[in-house]
Design a protein around this motif. Structure first.
Motif, mmCIF file in Angstrom:
data_model
loop_
_atom_site.group_PDB
_atom_site.id
_atom_site.type_symbol
_atom_site.label_atom_id
_atom_site.label_comp_id
_atom_site.label_asym_id
_atom_site.label_seq_id
_atom_site.Cartn_x
_atom_site.Cartn_y
_atom_site.Cartn_z
ATOM 1 N N GLU A 6 0.833 -1.207 0.000
ATOM 2 C CA GLU A 6 0.000 0.000 0.000
ATOM 3 C C GLU A 6 0.869 1.259 0.000
ATOM 4 O O GLU A 6 0.581 2.215 -0.712
ATOM 5 C CB GLU A 6 -0.940 0.007 1.197
ATOM 6 N N VAL A 7 1.930 1.247 0.786
ATOM 7 C CA VAL A 7 2.838 2.399 0.827
ATOM 8 C C VAL A 7 3.531 2.564 -0.526
ATOM 9 O O VAL A 7 3.622 3.682 -1.055
ATOM 10 C CB VAL A 7 3.873 2.256 1.961
ATOM 11 N N GLN A 8 4.002 1.471 -1.108
ATOM 12 C CA GLN A 8 4.638 1.544 -2.429
ATOM 13 C C GLN A 8 3.684 2.149 -3.452
ATOM 14 O O GLN A 8 4.070 3.022 -4.231
ATOM 15 C CB GLN A 8 5.055 0.157 -2.915
ATOM 16 N N SER A 9 2.448 1.676 -3.464
ATOM 17 C CA SER A 9 1.462 2.151 -4.417
ATOM 18 C C SER A 9 1.156 3.630 -4.218
ATOM 19 O O SER A 9 1.078 4.404 -5.178
ATOM 20 C CB SER A 9 0.180 1.324 -4.291
ATOM 21 N N SER A 10 0.997 4.034 -2.971
ATOM 22 C CA SER A 10 0.688 5.421 -2.661
ATOM 23 C C SER A 10 1.823 6.351 -3.087
ATOM 24 O O SER A 10 1.583 7.409 -3.690
ATOM 25 C CB SER A 10 0.426 5.562 -1.160
ATOM 26 N N VAL A 11 3.057 5.962 -2.788
ATOM 27 C CA VAL A 11 4.210 6.783 -3.176
ATOM 28 C C VAL A 11 4.300 6.877 -4.691
ATOM 29 O O VAL A 11 4.535 7.958 -5.248
ATOM 30 C CB VAL A 11 5.516 6.219 -2.567
ATOM 31 N N TYR A 12 4.080 5.766 -5.377
ATOM 32 C CA TYR A 12 4.139 5.785 -6.845
ATOM 33 C C TYR A 12 3.052 6.697 -7.420
ATOM 34 O O TYR A 12 3.316 7.504 -8.313
ATOM 35 C CB TYR A 12 4.009 4.378 -7.409
ATOM 36 N N ASP A 13 1.826 6.573 -6.894
ATOM 37 C CA ASP A 13 0.720 7.397 -7.388
ATOM 38 C C ASP A 13 0.977 8.881 -7.172
ATOM 39 O O ASP A 13 0.621 9.711 -8.010
ATOM 40 C CB ASP A 13 -0.595 7.010 -6.704
ATOM 41 N N GLU A 14 1.595 9.236 -6.055
ATOM 42 C CA GLU A 14 1.824 10.640 -5.708
ATOM 43 C C GLU A 14 3.065 11.228 -6.371
ATOM 44 O O GLU A 14 3.094 12.420 -6.676
ATOM 45 C CB GLU A 14 1.950 10.795 -4.188
ATOM 46 N N THR A 15 4.095 10.397 -6.585
ATOM 47 C CA THR A 15 5.374 10.947 -7.041
ATOM 48 C C THR A 15 5.899 10.336 -8.336
ATOM 49 O O THR A 15 6.811 10.892 -8.941
ATOM 50 C CB THR A 15 6.463 10.734 -5.966
ATOM 51 N N GLY A 16 5.387 9.171 -8.706
ATOM 52 C CA GLY A 16 5.927 8.464 -9.863
ATOM 53 C C GLY A 16 7.192 7.684 -9.525
ATOM 54 O O GLY A 16 7.800 7.070 -10.395
ATOM 55 N N TYR A 17 7.586 7.706 -8.257
ATOM 56 C CA TYR A 17 8.793 7.011 -7.809
ATOM 57 C C TYR A 17 8.437 5.599 -7.389
ATOM 58 O O TYR A 17 7.536 5.381 -6.587
ATOM 59 C CB TYR A 17 9.435 7.775 -6.646
ATOM 60 N N CYS A 18 9.178 4.624 -7.912
ATOM 61 C CA CYS A 18 8.954 3.221 -7.573
ATOM 62 C C CYS A 18 9.918 2.818 -6.457
ATOM 63 O O CYS A 18 11.129 2.730 -6.676
ATOM 64 C CB CYS A 18 9.175 2.344 -8.805
ATOM 65 N N MET A 19 9.375 2.618 -5.262
ATOM 66 C CA MET A 19 10.203 2.253 -4.112
ATOM 67 C C MET A 19 10.563 0.771 -4.160
ATOM 68 O O MET A 19 9.722 -0.066 -4.421
ATOM 69 C CB MET A 19 9.450 2.545 -2.815
ATOM 70 N N GLU A 20 11.820 0.480 -3.899
ATOM 71 C CA GLU A 20 12.294 -0.896 -3.817
ATOM 72 C C GLU A 20 12.425 -1.249 -2.338
ATOM 73 O O GLU A 20 13.216 -0.627 -1.625
ATOM 74 C CB GLU A 20 13.634 -1.054 -4.515
ATOM 75 N N PRO A 21 11.680 -2.228 -1.857
ATOM 76 C CA PRO A 21 11.746 -2.555 -0.427
ATOM 77 C C PRO A 21 13.063 -3.215 -0.036
ATOM 78 O O PRO A 21 13.666 -3.937 -0.823
ATOM 79 C CB PRO A 21 10.587 -3.522 -0.231
ATOM 80 N N GLU A 22 13.487 -2.927 1.177
ATOM 81 C CA GLU A 22 14.656 -3.581 1.758
ATOM 82 C C GLU A 22 14.197 -4.392 2.964
ATOM 83 O O GLU A 22 14.870 -4.462 3.982
ATOM 84 C CB GLU A 22 15.682 -2.534 2.158
ATOM 85 N N VAL A 23 13.039 -5.010 2.799
ATOM 86 C CA VAL A 23 12.392 -5.744 3.883
ATOM 87 C C VAL A 23 12.875 -7.180 3.913
ATOM 88 O O VAL A 23 13.075 -7.800 2.876
ATOM 89 C CB VAL A 23 10.860 -5.720 3.690
#
Length: 59
Positions: free
Chosen positions: A20-37
Protein backbone atom coordinates in the motif's frame (compact mmCIF):
# COMPACT_ATOMS: atom_id res chain seq x y z
CA UNK A 1 11.49 4.39 8.27
CA UNK A 2 11.18 1.03 9.93
CA UNK A 3 8.24 -0.93 11.25
CA UNK A 4 8.32 -3.74 13.75
CA UNK A 5 5.30 -5.90 14.44
CA UNK A 6 4.82 -5.50 18.19
CA UNK A 7 1.26 -6.81 18.20
CA UNK A 8 -0.91 -9.28 16.39
CA UNK A 9 -0.31 -8.38 12.76
CA UNK A 10 0.36 -11.31 10.46
CA UNK A 11 3.06 -11.46 7.81
CA UNK A 12 0.26 -10.98 5.31
CA UNK A 13 -0.83 -7.77 7.10
CA UNK A 14 2.72 -6.39 7.02
CA UNK A 15 3.18 -7.26 3.34
CA UNK A 16 -0.13 -5.56 2.52
CA UNK A 17 1.06 -2.41 4.31
CA UNK A 18 4.33 -2.41 2.37
CA UNK A 19 2.49 -2.75 -0.94
CA UNK A 20 0.00 0.00 0.00
CA UNK A 21 2.84 2.40 0.83
CA UNK A 22 4.64 1.54 -2.43
CA UNK A 23 1.46 2.15 -4.42
CA UNK A 24 0.69 5.42 -2.66
CA UNK A 25 4.21 6.78 -3.18
CA UNK A 26 4.14 5.78 -6.85
CA UNK A 27 0.72 7.40 -7.39
CA UNK A 28 1.82 10.64 -5.71
CA UNK A 29 5.37 10.95 -7.04
CA UNK A 30 5.93 8.46 -9.86
CA UNK A 31 8.79 7.01 -7.81
CA UNK A 32 8.95 3.22 -7.57
CA UNK A 33 10.20 2.25 -4.11
CA UNK A 34 12.29 -0.90 -3.82
CA UNK A 35 11.75 -2.56 -0.43
CA UNK A 36 14.66 -3.58 1.76
CA UNK A 37 12.39 -5.74 3.88
CA UNK A 38 13.34 -9.12 5.28
CA UNK A 39 10.68 -11.41 6.73
CA UNK A 40 12.28 -13.81 9.18
CA UNK A 41 10.49 -17.01 10.15
CA UNK A 42 10.64 -18.29 13.73
CA UNK A 43 13.24 -20.79 12.52
CA UNK A 44 15.51 -17.91 11.51
CA UNK A 45 15.09 -18.49 7.77
CA UNK A 46 14.82 -15.29 5.73
CA UNK A 47 11.90 -15.18 3.30
CA UNK A 48 12.09 -12.88 0.24
CA UNK A 49 9.42 -10.21 -0.15
CA UNK A 50 7.11 -11.34 -2.95
CA UNK A 51 3.57 -12.61 -3.29
CA UNK A 52 4.65 -16.25 -2.81
CA UNK A 53 6.21 -15.44 0.56
CA UNK A 54 2.87 -15.54 2.31
CA UNK A 55 2.49 -19.29 1.79
CA UNK A 56 5.62 -19.90 3.86
CA UNK A 57 3.94 -18.28 6.86
CA UNK A 58 0.71 -20.25 6.41
CA UNK A 59 -1.37 -17.09 6.05
Amino acid sequence: MSRVNAGYATAKDMLKLVKEVQSSVYDETGYCMEPEVRFVKPTGDVVPLDSDSLDVFGK
